[in-house]
Design a protein around this motif. Structure first.
Motif, PDB file in Angstrom:
ATOM      1  N   ARG A 117       0.823  -1.218   0.000  1.00  0.00           N
ATOM      2  CA  ARG A 117       0.000   0.000   0.000  1.00  0.00           C
ATOM      3  C   ARG A 117       0.854   1.262   0.000  1.00  0.00           C
ATOM      4  NH1 ARG A 117      -4.454  -2.499   3.871  1.00  0.00           N
ATOM      5  NH2 ARG A 117      -6.039  -2.943   2.304  1.00  0.00           N
ATOM      6  N   GLN A 118       1.987   1.168   0.680  1.00  0.00           N
ATOM      7  CA  GLN A 118       2.896   2.319   0.694  1.00  0.00           C
ATOM      8  C   GLN A 118       3.373   2.613  -0.731  1.00  0.00           C
ATOM      9  OE1 GLN A 118       5.833   1.531   3.647  1.00  0.00           O
ATOM     10  NE2 GLN A 118       5.620   3.571   4.570  1.00  0.00           N
ATOM     11  N   MET A 119       3.734   1.546  -1.436  1.00  0.00           N
ATOM     12  CA  MET A 119       4.151   1.716  -2.831  1.00  0.00           C
ATOM     13  C   MET A 119       3.015   2.298  -3.668  1.00  0.00           C
ATOM     14  SD  MET A 119       4.982  -1.134  -5.715  1.00  0.00           S
ATOM     15  CE  MET A 119       6.701  -1.538  -5.838  1.00  0.00           C
ATOM     16  N   MET A 120       1.796   1.775  -3.435  1.00  0.00           N
ATOM     17  CA  MET A 120       0.637   2.255  -4.184  1.00  0.00           C
ATOM     18  C   MET A 120       0.452   3.757  -3.985  1.00  0.00           C
ATOM     19  SD  MET A 120      -1.984  -0.840  -3.230  1.00  0.00           S
ATOM     20  CE  MET A 120      -3.454   0.025  -3.764  1.00  0.00           C
TER      21      MET A 120
ATOM     22  N   TRP B 240      -1.444   4.717  -7.398  1.00  0.00           N
ATOM     23  CA  TRP B 240      -2.357   3.663  -7.838  1.00  0.00           C
ATOM     24  C   TRP B 240      -3.498   3.518  -6.836  1.00  0.00           C
ATOM     25  CZ3 TRP B 240       2.252  -0.299  -7.904  1.00  0.00           C
ATOM     26  CH2 TRP B 240       3.153   0.051  -8.914  1.00  0.00           C
ATOM     27  N   ASP B 241      -4.707   3.380  -7.325  1.00  0.00           N
ATOM     28  CA  ASP B 241      -5.855   3.134  -6.435  1.00  0.00           C
ATOM     29  C   ASP B 241      -5.938   1.661  -6.039  1.00  0.00           C
ATOM     30  OD1 ASP B 241      -6.616   5.727  -6.904  1.00  0.00           O
ATOM     31  OD2 ASP B 241      -7.886   5.169  -8.619  1.00  0.00           O
ATOM     32  N   ALA B 242      -5.513   0.815  -6.935  1.00  0.00           N
ATOM     33  CA  ALA B 242      -5.686  -0.617  -6.691  1.00  0.00           C
ATOM     34  C   ALA B 242      -4.567  -1.410  -7.354  1.00  0.00           C
ATOM     35  CB  ALA B 242      -7.030  -1.094  -7.247  1.00  0.00           C
ATOM     36  N   VAL B 243      -4.261  -2.537  -6.734  1.00  0.00           N
ATOM     37  CA  VAL B 243      -3.296  -3.481  -7.306  1.00  0.00           C
ATOM     38  C   VAL B 243      -3.977  -4.838  -7.413  1.00  0.00           C
ATOM     39  CG1 VAL B 243      -1.280  -4.861  -6.654  1.00  0.00           C
ATOM     40  CG2 VAL B 243      -1.134  -2.364  -6.642  1.00  0.00           C
TER      41      VAL B 243
END
Lengths: 623, 623
Positions: B29-32, B37-40
């Motif tokens: 989530r930190q990377m997101m 990015w909203d979602a992975v």
């Protein structure tokens, strides 16, 4: 009745008349030249994609003399062709002789179908858009677009194109109509059916439904007519919105003095069904509000109407899909099933009396013609209260004739049934309380071992399907092998489907379910009524088919699933004299003996004493 | 081996480690957040859409602890979800406890799948395009386009996205490779296979074929590796033009000192197969001439490669379709079938010895653990010349354990097999001369009436399918009911397919044919090798499956058609002690007795005298 269409044998008059067809084609070519058309497509269908068109729409026959029920014609200035499939190759060659029309074979490897052929031989194509489904014409347009990437092609819609040449063309039929008394004879009221459809429209976000298939309209309105032989239909369209129901039919039917028609008309008006003229559909469609979503089924919507909507009704958004009426119609109510049980007993009684008569007549006279037998069977059915005619043309075929899938018993010179070998009779009736369809293959006396083996193997198939239990969700194509396995293991087979749906005082063939070697994913549902009719056909020798009608019903729920099974509606004994008992296993014998016993129990009380004694003997158990 | 995947039981360590998963998700989530990015989306598949991914690509397991083989994960800043189907609901709930990952059920009414869910909860979505097929990502793009008609959404392809967090991530496997000696062990030479493919390319007007499915590549090149447990595959891509064959594989395999690998490498070079690095595919594709038509199969082409072609290879026109290799691979040659016959005798001998051992050990010791039994069976297979490992994880399941479709025999604490009830063993081997797969359900002593009935009804199904004769063109789904009919008539069923294709020293599951309740239109063709494995499973009680492998073969031509039938390859007796003889008809008994007799005849000469005496007793005919 099996799902291969029959044809009348070649008319002897044809050779005398052959110039007529050449002349008609020449006249059409003259029109083509004056209009600038490269090609004309003439279809064998009607504006409603009916299985059997009424005489008015037998355009292929009028133009070429070809009477097969599947066939389309293309005329160019230097070529005339009939496209048809293997069922009609021999017939087409005979009937087209001298007309200048060439046979183009379909369903063979490398077949070039009409759209592709046209794309290479024409750029301006005229069609009678009334008698072509929108799908068929779209295929032509797509093929032309492919070979004319610059767009220099045209498809012209000329409704009733042949009318100018066809002086004695039959009118659009307008027979008396009758409404169904659902309280007396089962079914759902038309108001409830309309409510159901309107609810579906709301869920699907559709403003209007245009029904174009005749049996769907007859079912929804609970009306029956006689516009097509054997099919109790009314040539019409139906438009349903949340506010109105408009029925576009030939008003002349209602103008007649027939009191039933008048009563039916009043009944429909009481239920707020507006009666409009058959030709007023397009005008009514053009009245649509902007943004209206109209639903239609492309398999029965004709190109002319489709084109009209696209070009003259800019407000309409056409939503195409499979009509929801088809499935709803196929699932009979419990009261309809109850009426069908009784109807099949009465129909079975007529067939039993026929078989009794036939056996005794052949014994007494030595022979009876197929035609006489057929007529006698019809006369026995006609005595049944509620009888409204046959549901298709009787197939009354003795010996090698039964091996011809297209056999139509000729009135003059039909074969004589004698006390040996096998006689096949496939017939059915239309009644106020349902439609029947039954085939019995009757050993008339001594049979060969091959006849007996074939008789028994086909019967094994019919019994296996009759005994089937299957989880909810199973489709007919997933059960079909049960009817074939005994034959297949002896490397024998039959070339038609095992089962078709059957209407309720409606068409003897209906969908969406069937039982055959296809990939139709429609599950069999409780209330669906389907035929179970494996067979075998040996050219020049014999033909065998055993056909019962079965209703799908619930069979309980357990840890393994939700189970369905078949209830056999047909009530007429299966002759055991040609059975090779060693080929039946104990389950099959048990089924057969129980079936014949139940036929005796239900039918014999309705019979004359000598008939009942005869039936008792016919229904003795197989050991 | 049935087509439901097994899973390892929940790891006891999980609860201790649960914070690890929460931490990993937090890091992602930190990377997101930093990338916007909203979602992975994290997928459970590998870059080749393999049925079983190698450990490197068990990304869902690494991120969430979920070990089920079907499952994809979506992480947003405030939600983490796992999408999986009913086979894994219980497992998912247990394994996801404490991770913060919520279960989203698929294949249930009203299920919201990942594309739709994303379309409502994200506008910038990152995927690891290597591990998603192009089809899967296109569905996400379409869903986003639907909810973002103005186009303000983005799908970002981040190959190996988790690599930065996953310190001990396994490498791409690069095991030793071997080439197949087709002259010694059956099959078609790679040059002939390549010629066939090039001819197909000419007919289809294709310049290059990109093969992405690992078993297709192994088949075409006649190479085998060991990159995936039980599946003799090499992680690689293959690009075939009229001029070259380029194989993109981990070169490290060839750099090893393994002499077989070195020889294989030389053999491939002799056949003008160029060996390129696994990562060099994209570079090689970018070399395409303008206007080149490259064929790929969208079901195994990953999104990353697809995207690369679309964006970086403007010269390439991608032609998508079903790979022709799938069907060609499924149809075994007559020499392959001949080798399979011998292989199945040798494999059957191992299983017979195992059954002999098991019966005697249980009699002597009173009990044997499922695990010990499984290990002993493997040790017997390992003695067979040409053995190259098992073709899947043995299922060794006693009593109620056999009713669990996901049962995996635990090394510690597996159940004890005792002299009563039923023991099920599903196993198979990989050999130079083919892949085997066999299930036997063994009555260990006294059985209940229900066990016996179930045993017999399942056997009836297997026999009915074994005896089937069918016309060319018949698909497996049209025969499936033969394996179920006896069960269905008793309202019993099984929830898996009846048959799957099997590779030749390749994957134990392969297409395109199968035998199951679907609508797969692929006809069964002579040379196809398929399992025949009906079963029944009663939770808490017992599980039964009888599995033979059958090869489709020609059975003659007559007036009714061109006939096919099955030859049973599996050579191992079917225990008759739990059969309710009254439930078998005479045909079924004849088949069973002939089968057991033929097993005895083929196997007993290879056995020790006491084993042969035992097998003689086991193969006495059922009366």
């Amino acid at each position: 009745m099996l799902c291969i269409r029959d044809f009348a044998p070649t008319d002897k008059k044809q050779n005398i008349m052959e110039n007529i067809y050449a002349e008609r084609i020449a006249a059409l070519r003259q029109m083509m030249a004056s209009k600038g058309w490269d090609a004309v497509v003439v279809s064998g269908s009607d504006p409603h994609a009916s299985e059997y068109p009424s005489p008015r729409w037998k355009q292929v026959e009028w133009l070429t003399g070809f009477t097969g029920e599947a066939g389309d014609v293309v005329i160019t200035l230097d070529h005339a062709g009939l496209w048809t499939d293997s069922r009609y190759f021999i017939q087409a060659v005979t009937q087209l002789e001298g007309t200048g029309v060439e046979l183009h074979k379909t369903r063979v490897p490398g077949a070039v179908l009409i759209p592709e052929w046209l794309s290479k031989n024409a750029s301006t194509v005229a069609v009678d858009g009334l008698c072509q489904s929108m799908g068929a014409v779209q295929e032509i347009e797509e093929a032309l677009a492919h070979t004319h990437p610059d767009g220099d092609f045209r498809v012209v819609d000329i409704p009733d194109m042949l009318e100018v040449f066809w002086n004695d063309r039959p009118q659009i039929p307008a027979t008396p109509i009758a409404t169904m008394d659902v309280e007396c004879f089962g079914g759902i009221s038309r108001l409830d059916k309309i409510s159901w459809l309107r609810k579906w429209m709301m869920i699907e976000e559709i403003d209007k439904v245009l029904l174009t298939s005749l049996d769907e309209i007859a079912w929804l309105l609970n009306v029956r007519g006689n516009d097509i032989e054997y099919n109790p239909l009314v040539i019409s369209y139906l438009l349903v919105s949340q506010d109105y129901v408009k029925w576009f039919a030939k008003k002349s039917a209602f103008g007649a003095t027939d009191p039933d028609t008048e009563d039916s008309f009043n009944e429909l008006r009481m239920d707020e069904v507006e009666i409009e003229d058959y030709d007023a559909l397009c005008f009514s469609l053009s009245d649509a509000d902007s943004g209206e979503r109209i639903f239609a089924d492309p398999s029965t919507l004709n190109y002319h109407t489709y084109k009209y909507i696209q070009e003259s009704c800019p407000g309409i958004t056409l939503r195409l899909g499979k009509s929801p009426v088809i499935l709803e119609k196929a699932v009979k109510t419990s009261t309809e099933i109850e009426f069908l049980r009784q109807t099949y007993i009465e129909d079975g009684l007529a067939v039993e009396r026929f078989l009794y008569w036939l056996e005794h007549e052949v014994a007494a006279r030595g022979e009876v013609s197929e035609w006489e037998a057929s007529e006698h069977l019809t006369s026995l059915r006609a005595e049944i209260p509620g009888y409204r005619g046959n549901s298709f043309e009787n197939i009354s075929a003795y010996g090698a004739n039964a091996a011809l899938p297209h056999y139509s018993t000729p009135q003059q010179g039909s074969a004589m049934i004698r006390p040996q070998g096998l006689y096949l009779v496939d017939s059915g009736g239309q009644y106020l309380t349902g439609t029947t369809d039954i085939t019995r293959t009757v050993p008339m006396g001594e049979c060969t071992m091959l006849e007996k083996e074939d008789y028994t193997l086909v019967l094994k198939g019919m019994i296996a399907l009759s005994m089937a239990v299957f989880p909810r969700g199973t489709a007919g194509c997933q059960l079909d092998v049960l009817a074939r396995n005994a034959l297949w293991r002896s490397k024998r087979n039959f070339g038609h489907g095992t089962g078709h749906g059957i209407g309720y005082w409606l068409c003897v063939h209906e969908g969406p379910q069937d039982i055959r070697q296809n990939f139709n994913q429609q599950p069999l549902l409780p209330g669906m009524v389907t035929s179970n009719e494996p067979g075998i056909y040996r050219e020049g020798k014999h033909g065998i088919r055993h056909e019962n009608i079965v209703a799908c019903r619930e069979a309980g729920v357990n840890d393994f699933g939700d189970w369905l099974e078949f209830e056999t509606l047909t009530c007429c004994h299966i002759d055991t004299s040609a059975i090779v008992a060693g080929l039946l296993d104990s389950d099959e014998k048990a089924w057969l003996n129980a079936y014949n016993e139940s036929v005796y129990r239900r039918i014999s009380p309705l019979m004359a004493p000598d008939e009942a004694v005869w039936l008792r003997a016919k229904t003795q158990p197989v050991q």
